[in-house]
Design an enzyme around this catalytic site. Sequence first.
Site, mmCIF file in Angstrom:
data_model
loop_
_atom_site.group_PDB
_atom_site.id
_atom_site.type_symbol
_atom_site.label_atom_id
_atom_site.label_comp_id
_atom_site.label_asym_id
_atom_site.label_seq_id
_atom_site.Cartn_x
_atom_site.Cartn_y
_atom_site.Cartn_z
ATOM 1 N N THR A 122 0.795 -1.223 0.000
ATOM 2 C CA THR A 122 0.000 0.000 0.000
ATOM 3 C C THR A 122 0.817 1.256 0.000
ATOM 4 O OG1 THR A 122 -1.624 -1.130 1.305
ATOM 5 C CG2 THR A 122 -1.557 1.216 1.579
ATOM 6 N N GLY A 131 -0.510 -3.422 5.308
ATOM 7 C CA GLY A 131 -0.069 -4.705 5.826
ATOM 8 C C GLY A 131 -1.092 -5.759 5.451
ATOM 9 N N SER A 190 4.264 -0.103 1.383
ATOM 10 C CA SER A 190 5.383 -0.324 0.464
ATOM 11 C C SER A 190 5.688 0.926 -0.350
ATOM 12 C CB SER A 190 5.072 -1.495 -0.468
ATOM 13 O OG SER A 190 3.854 -1.247 -1.143
ATOM 14 N N ASP A 239 -4.199 4.626 -1.302
ATOM 15 C CA ASP A 239 -4.471 4.111 -2.642
ATOM 16 C C ASP A 239 -5.545 3.034 -2.496
ATOM 17 O OD1 ASP A 239 -2.687 1.217 -3.414
ATOM 18 O OD2 ASP A 239 -2.669 2.155 -1.431
ATOM 19 N N ARG A 262 -5.424 -0.388 -3.987
ATOM 20 C CA ARG A 262 -5.106 -1.698 -4.562
ATOM 21 C C ARG A 262 -4.802 -2.701 -3.461
ATOM 22 N NH1 ARG A 262 -0.295 -2.399 -8.864
ATOM 23 N NH2 ARG A 262 -1.890 -1.659 -10.292
ATOM 24 N N ASP A 303 5.319 2.567 -7.180
ATOM 25 C CA ASP A 303 5.401 1.354 -6.374
ATOM 26 C C ASP A 303 4.466 0.307 -6.977
ATOM 27 O OD1 ASP A 303 3.890 0.268 -3.351
ATOM 28 O OD2 ASP A 303 5.792 -0.429 -4.190
ATOM 29 N N SER A 325 1.128 -0.622 -5.019
ATOM 30 C CA SER A 325 0.026 0.340 -4.897
ATOM 31 C C SER A 325 -0.492 0.676 -6.278
ATOM 32 C CB SER A 325 0.507 1.633 -4.255
ATOM 33 O OG SER A 325 1.340 1.356 -3.178
ATOM 34 N N LYS A 373 -9.198 1.555 2.148
ATOM 35 C CA LYS A 373 -8.163 1.411 3.172
ATOM 36 C C LYS A 373 -8.286 2.440 4.276
ATOM 37 C CE LYS A 373 -5.080 -0.486 -0.208
ATOM 38 N NZ LYS A 373 -3.758 -0.548 -0.790
#
Lengths: 274, 245
Positions: free
Chosen positions: A40, A86, A168, A56, A58, A205, A208, A72
């Site tokens: 994330t 996580g 991430s 985000d 995803r 990233d 995400s 999220k």
Amino acid sequence: MSQSAVDVPAKGGFSYDLCKRNDMLIQKGLKAPSFLKTGTTIVGLIFKDGVILGADTRATEGPIVADKNCEKIHYMAPNIYCCGAGTAADTEAVTDMVSSQLRLHRYQTGRDSRVITALTLLKKHLFSYQGHVSAALVLGGVDITGPHLHTIYPHGSTDTLPFATMGSGSLAAMSVFEAKYKEGLTRDEGIKLVAEAICSGIFNDLGSGSNVDICVITKGNKEYLRNYMEPNPRTYVSSNGYSFTKKTEVLRTKITPLKERVEIIEVTGEAMEE
Amino acid sequence: MTFTIPIDNGDSVKNAEADSQRTLYPYVTGTSIVAIKYKDGVLMASDMGGSYGSTLRYKNIERMKAIGKHSLLGASGEISDFQEILRYLDELVLNDNMWDDGNSLGPKEVHNYLTRVMYNRRNKFNPLWNTLVLGGVKKGESYLGMVSMIGVSFEDNHVATGFGNHLARPILRDEWHADLSFEEGVKLLEKCMRVLLYRDRSAINKLQIAKITEEGVTVSQPYSLKTFWEFQAFHNPTAGAQGSW
């Protein structure tokens, strides 16, 4: 196996009873189920009048995108929201649990929840599980003492910061914040900066992607902007729409409205007695 | 004076020679390099730190060196391997000069040579533990490329090594555009180096910026960036959360 009168499991923390059996199963060749991680970018920042949280959308399961548009940013209290990175199940469960605890606490005290209450409840829980509950959270809200923003790590440590990123994509988002954050941002500047940071995570990233969710919390007011920005639309959509080949014949059409099938029983007196 | 270290395992005596010939882990390392193409050529920035594990052992290491007339090589990773690569390139440039034919090695050629060296070392399981950035200008064409320690090589308009990939590359992807002026380019690089200074534990506030144009290579004097620590929230971070940290 001896017959003990009352077999009460230890309170709190993990019970490691099944570890031996799990090890044995893995040795026999059982593949443990891979858990759904959120991989994330989540951010938070404090602006002039309150807190802005961003995330985000995803959710990944290893290399596959499991959910293109998940949520999220979790609700904790009317004035407190929490972003989670996580393991998806862990963030969902832990925020739900603390949200209920906060509500009960509100009923008991008759006051609005404070952000440090949520912070302490979360960090107590995560610490007692020694990092096995893989939830990294960005907690933000505005209470009677002012706007607050905290990060909580899976092992239970916390930070109090003016701007924070987790997940991430946290480095990509942090580079945007470090380069562009100023104190005393207005609401629009803050939203723009948060969206920029999340986009930086989305595009740089792999864990995400998809859309940007934003939540703005000020004194006495909150705005949950779901899918505030959608920088990844479907590029090629067939303008014809879908049409099946002519061979599909409709033989018979029967429509059964489901409403008629449900019996509504009016209960008088004491319902829910059992 | 000699002292012998008792070796328990008989095997390690036999394999001692074999093991000591391979690079297993880096010792003295340099952190990120960030480089961009701009209007007149290429700009590259690096700090001057050499870390020995978690100690900042050396604070005066030049991790960018001119190669021949047209190129500049920057390296992150093991410093001794970087010095070895410079020796190889010295030999290469010397041999090239000895031909005395008016031709000189351009950045593309040096990049190719480095790619071959790195890849072949990796195939022998004895890598040169570096990520190299090669920039240069020859006959008006700017070139910027990168080679990693396993031989992955590519060219791009902006490159970064190590932590720079995570922290600087997002900024560059957003803000780089063709035909940056020298001042804009330096400002952009300083922006990236500042973020690295804040967030990379092995970065130090002593950096050099190098410029390669048709005229040649210039490496600036070391200088430091201004940093800002005066956010109100940092003065008393836990004012709202007494007892927390």
